[in-house]
Design an enzyme around this catalytic site. Structure first.
Site, PDB file in Angstrom:
ATOM      1  N   LYS A 115       0.848  -1.191   0.000  1.00 54.98           N
ATOM      2  CA  LYS A 115       0.000   0.000   0.000  1.00 54.98           C
ATOM      3  C   LYS A 115       0.883   1.241   0.000  1.00 54.98           C
ATOM      4  O   LYS A 115       1.730   1.413   0.876  1.00 54.98           O
ATOM      5  CB  LYS A 115      -0.908   0.000   1.230  1.00 54.98           C
ATOM      6  CG  LYS A 115      -1.749   1.271   1.388  1.00 54.98           C
ATOM      7  CD  LYS A 115      -2.501   1.273   2.712  1.00 54.98           C
ATOM      8  CE  LYS A 115      -3.202   2.601   2.960  1.00 54.98           C
ATOM      9  NZ  LYS A 115      -3.840   2.659   4.296  1.00 54.98           N
ATOM     10  N   ASP A 170      -2.839  10.577   3.216  1.00 55.20           N
ATOM     11  CA  ASP A 170      -4.219  10.137   3.431  1.00 55.20           C
ATOM     12  C   ASP A 170      -4.960  11.137   4.301  1.00 55.20           C
ATOM     13  O   ASP A 170      -4.784  11.175   5.513  1.00 55.20           O
ATOM     14  CB  ASP A 170      -4.213   8.754   4.090  1.00 55.20           C
ATOM     15  CG  ASP A 170      -5.628   8.246   4.365  1.00 55.20           C
ATOM     16  OD1 ASP A 170      -6.571   8.750   3.726  1.00 55.20           O
ATOM     17  OD2 ASP A 170      -5.762   7.345   5.208  1.00 55.20           O
ATOM     18  N   LYS A 186     -10.100  12.871   8.283  1.00 54.06           N
ATOM     19  CA  LYS A 186      -9.488  12.552   9.566  1.00 54.06           C
ATOM     20  C   LYS A 186      -9.459  13.792  10.460  1.00 54.06           C
ATOM     21  O   LYS A 186      -9.491  14.922   9.962  1.00 54.06           O
ATOM     22  CB  LYS A 186      -8.048  12.066   9.353  1.00 54.06           C
ATOM     23  CG  LYS A 186      -7.928  10.720   8.657  1.00 54.06           C
ATOM     24  CD  LYS A 186      -6.468  10.371   8.444  1.00 54.06           C
ATOM     25  CE  LYS A 186      -6.327   9.017   7.775  1.00 54.06           C
ATOM     26  NZ  LYS A 186      -6.721   7.900   8.667  1.00 54.06           N
ATOM     27  N   ASP A 225       1.508   6.613   5.370  1.00 56.64           N
ATOM     28  CA  ASP A 225       0.564   5.618   4.857  1.00 56.64           C
ATOM     29  C   ASP A 225       1.091   4.900   3.613  1.00 56.64           C
ATOM     30  O   ASP A 225       0.399   4.076   3.041  1.00 56.64           O
ATOM     31  CB  ASP A 225      -0.786   6.283   4.550  1.00 56.64           C
ATOM     32  CG  ASP A 225      -1.962   5.363   4.820  1.00 56.64           C
ATOM     33  OD1 ASP A 225      -1.771   4.330   5.482  1.00 56.64           O
ATOM     34  OD2 ASP A 225      -3.074   5.671   4.359  1.00 56.64           O
ATOM     35  N   ASP A 284     -12.273   6.829   4.296  1.00 58.67           N
ATOM     36  CA  ASP A 284     -11.003   6.693   5.004  1.00 58.67           C
ATOM     37  C   ASP A 284     -10.561   5.229   5.102  1.00 58.67           C
ATOM     38  O   ASP A 284      -9.477   4.941   5.594  1.00 58.67           O
ATOM     39  CB  ASP A 284     -11.115   7.298   6.410  1.00 58.67           C
ATOM     40  CG  ASP A 284      -9.761   7.449   7.091  1.00 58.67           C
ATOM     41  OD1 ASP A 284      -8.753   7.546   6.361  1.00 58.67           O
ATOM     42  OD2 ASP A 284      -9.709   7.456   8.331  1.00 58.67           O
ATOM     43  N   GLU A 339      -9.574   3.504   2.645  1.00 52.96           N
ATOM     44  CA  GLU A 339      -9.188   3.535   1.233  1.00 52.96           C
ATOM     45  C   GLU A 339      -8.114   2.517   0.878  1.00 52.96           C
ATOM     46  O   GLU A 339      -8.007   2.101  -0.275  1.00 52.96           O
ATOM     47  CB  GLU A 339      -8.702   4.953   0.869  1.00 52.96           C
ATOM     48  CG  GLU A 339      -7.240   5.266   1.139  1.00 52.96           C
ATOM     49  CD  GLU A 339      -6.839   5.197   2.604  1.00 52.96           C
ATOM     50  OE1 GLU A 339      -5.659   4.892   2.878  1.00 52.96           O
ATOM     51  OE2 GLU A 339      -7.696   5.428   3.485  1.00 52.96           O
ATOM     52  N   ARG A 353      -7.770  -0.637   1.532  1.00 52.27           N
ATOM     53  CA  ARG A 353      -8.322  -1.892   1.016  1.00 52.27           C
ATOM     54  C   ARG A 353      -8.913  -1.710  -0.387  1.00 52.27           C
ATOM     55  O   ARG A 353      -8.950  -2.649  -1.172  1.00 52.27           O
ATOM     56  CB  ARG A 353      -9.365  -2.435   1.996  1.00 52.27           C
ATOM     57  CG  ARG A 353     -10.586  -1.558   2.180  1.00 52.27           C
ATOM     58  CD  ARG A 353     -11.310  -1.816   3.482  1.00 52.27           C
ATOM     59  NE  ARG A 353     -10.602  -1.234   4.617  1.00 52.27           N
ATOM     60  CZ  ARG A 353     -11.041  -1.300   5.869  1.00 52.27           C
ATOM     61  NH1 ARG A 353     -12.160  -1.939   6.156  1.00 52.27           N
ATOM     62  NH2 ARG A 353     -10.354  -0.747   6.841  1.00 52.27           N
TER      63      ARG A 353
END
Length: 506
Positions: free
Chosen positions: A269, A274, A281, A292, A351, A353, A355
């Site tokens: 990933k 993010d 967030k 991230d 959020d 995201e 996956r």
């Protein structure tokens, strides 16, 4: 920092060894190790210890100079604890760090380690040498790449030498090669993680990947937005709608194994920043969302390490790089997207995201006919709640093939000290992902979030053996020591080393 081996035979006189600093251990209540007894022929060390200059605390050190008839310019005594007990891993780390602290205060340029490595709990010699190199490299690391003035490292030591007998000499030489390769891979991963998100964009990761591939003669392919559209990667693309930065799917092929041998595929990933999207967030600590992309960074660090070691394996690294930003084009909670697999996904939380980008990558890698697939992602805050900052969360299916993969990864984690903990995936958790409007939703209810996230990914991995590493709790540190850790490069590299036929590392 350079590392080397000094061969010590049965006829070697410890008194005659030339070094700027000889590091030896003593035990609780001033009990001498056999090495210290050999160099204490005139009782000087015993008398100094009786004076109480070295306290009883494990890791305490005492630097001695001008000991009679010794060629070593200095002797560093290190308290190793109870002589009757094995030294625990955590205490071993303290001991090495205590030695490191002395580095800053002496003028020595080389140091000879003569510690009783056979007394360290659970680890063989090769693992201990590798761990020592990684610990020392970690202590020397500086995260000041973007500062206008770099703080110099105040250390004179240029070389650390391990004293080994003939039986362990070759293993020690190899362990230094492995340790240096892994520590450099960890450093690369840290450097990428610590870069600000305005620098470390998906395009930046593309360029770093191209350089790594060029340096080590690996094939690389970059899939851009238009190609993603043709591949019908609707789930991945839904995350990228709010950003002006173009997404990248980066495929790096390290093919050094047997011809047509099924590859091991690593999927990372790489969300370079993010915001959470529309499900934004909180502002507190949002700066840390530059981390991230640490799953992607760990793949590059691992590829660097295995290239340095020339592992005889076929390995494909797949990096899914994007931002998750806000704009009028951003995906909205309640939107339904179509994944590359054809499954429709109701996006209940933008959020969640990671996956969404990983599921299309996990479908894409089917074409490689992999032996196993391991995805690495800073996926859920729930994993931090469950496991804290000690273990990566390890998820996989519960059958014979998957159990073997899990056990192999757990073993690699224990050997490297970069540990993981096995977490469940069960059908009853899958029910939490039910959607009234699509085939699946991207989140469950508020319970078992790290498990339902893994269960979501599991839906896209039916055609191969697969494991998921949730590294949200271990990829970086917060607070005064804020910075990327380089995990799980060591875990992944050990796993691959144990698979490689040209590495004698069992």
């Amino acid at each position: 920092m350079d590392f080397d081996i000094k061969l010590i035979s049965s006829t070697t006189s410890i008194m005659s060894l030339k070094t700027d600093c000889l590091v030896v251990g003593i035990f609780k209540k001033n009990k001498l190790s056999s090495i210290v007894k050999d160099i204490d022929k005139y009782g000087e060390i015993t008398n100094i210890l009786k004076s109480g200059d070295l306290n009883e605390k494990l890791g305490s050190t005492l630097l001695l100079r001008n000991i009679q008839k010794i060629n070593a310019k200095r002797i560093l005594l290190v308290n190793l604890g109870d002589k009757k007990k094995k030294i625990k891993e955590s205490n071993f780390i303290k001991i090495i760090q205590s030695i490191m602290n002395v580095f800053c205060n002496i003028g020595a340029s080389n140091l000879l380690l003569m510690l009783p490595f056979n007394k360290i709990e659970k680890y063989n010699l090769s693992c201990l040498i590798i761990r020592t190199i990684i610990i020392i490299s970690d202590n020397l690391y500086r995260s000041d790449a973007q500062k206008s003035k770099k703080k110099p490292i105040k250390i004179n030591i240029k070389k650390i030498i391990f004293a080994l007998d003939e039986k362990n000499y070759i293993d020690g030489k190899n362990a230094i090669i492995y340790g240096c390769a892994i520590s450099k891979g960890i450093e690369l991963t840290k450097n990428l993680g610590n870069l600000s998100a305005n620098i470390c964009t998906p395009t930046y990761l593309e360029n770093i990947s191209k350089k790594l591939s060029f340096d080590y003669k690996m094939d690389i392919e970059i899939i851009n937005r238009e190609q993603m559209q043709r591949l019908k990667m609707g789930s991945l693309l839904s995350v990228t709608h709010g950003s002006s930065e173009p997404p990248k799917l980066i495929i790096i092929k390290y093919m050094n194994g047997k011809f047509k041998e099924a590859p091991i595929v690593l999927v990372g990933k790489g969300v370079t920043f993010d915001t959470g999207g529309i499900s934004i967030k909180p502002s507190y600590s949002m700066d840390e969302m530059k981390y991230d992309m640490c799953g992607a960074a760990s793949i590059l660090g691992t590829l660097y390490a295995i290239s340095e070691m020339n592992l005889e394996l076929n390995i494909i690294g797949v990096i899914v790089a994007s931002e998750n930003m806000l704009s009028g084009n951003s995906t909205k909670p309640g939107d339904i997207v179509v994944s590359m697999s054809g499954k429709t996904i109701e996006v209940l939380d933008t959020d969640a995201e990671g996956r969404l980008i990983l599921c299309d990558a996990l479908t894409y890698v089917e074409r490689f006919k992999p032996s196993v697939v391991i995805d690495i992602a800073t996926l859920t805050g729930a994993c931090v709640v469950a496991l804290g900052h000690h273990n990566s969360g390890l998820f996989s299916r519960n059958d014979e093939k998957h159990t073997k993969l899990v056990l192999d990864l757990l073993r690699a984690g224990k050997m490297s000290g970069d540990t993981a903990w096995n977490m469940p995936i069960e059908d009853r958790y899958q029910k939490q992902l039910k959607s009234n409007f699509a085939d699946i939703s991207n989140i469950g209810n508020s319970s078992a979030d790290s498990i339902t996230a893994a269960c979501f990914l599991e839906n896209f991995t039916k055609k191969y053996v697969w494991a998921h590493l949730d590294i949200a709790g271990v990829a970086w540190k917060s607070g005064d020591k804020k910075g990327a850790t380089g995990r799980p490069v060591a875990l992944l590299t050990y796993y691959l080393m144990l698979k490689s036929p040209n590495i004698n590392f069992k």
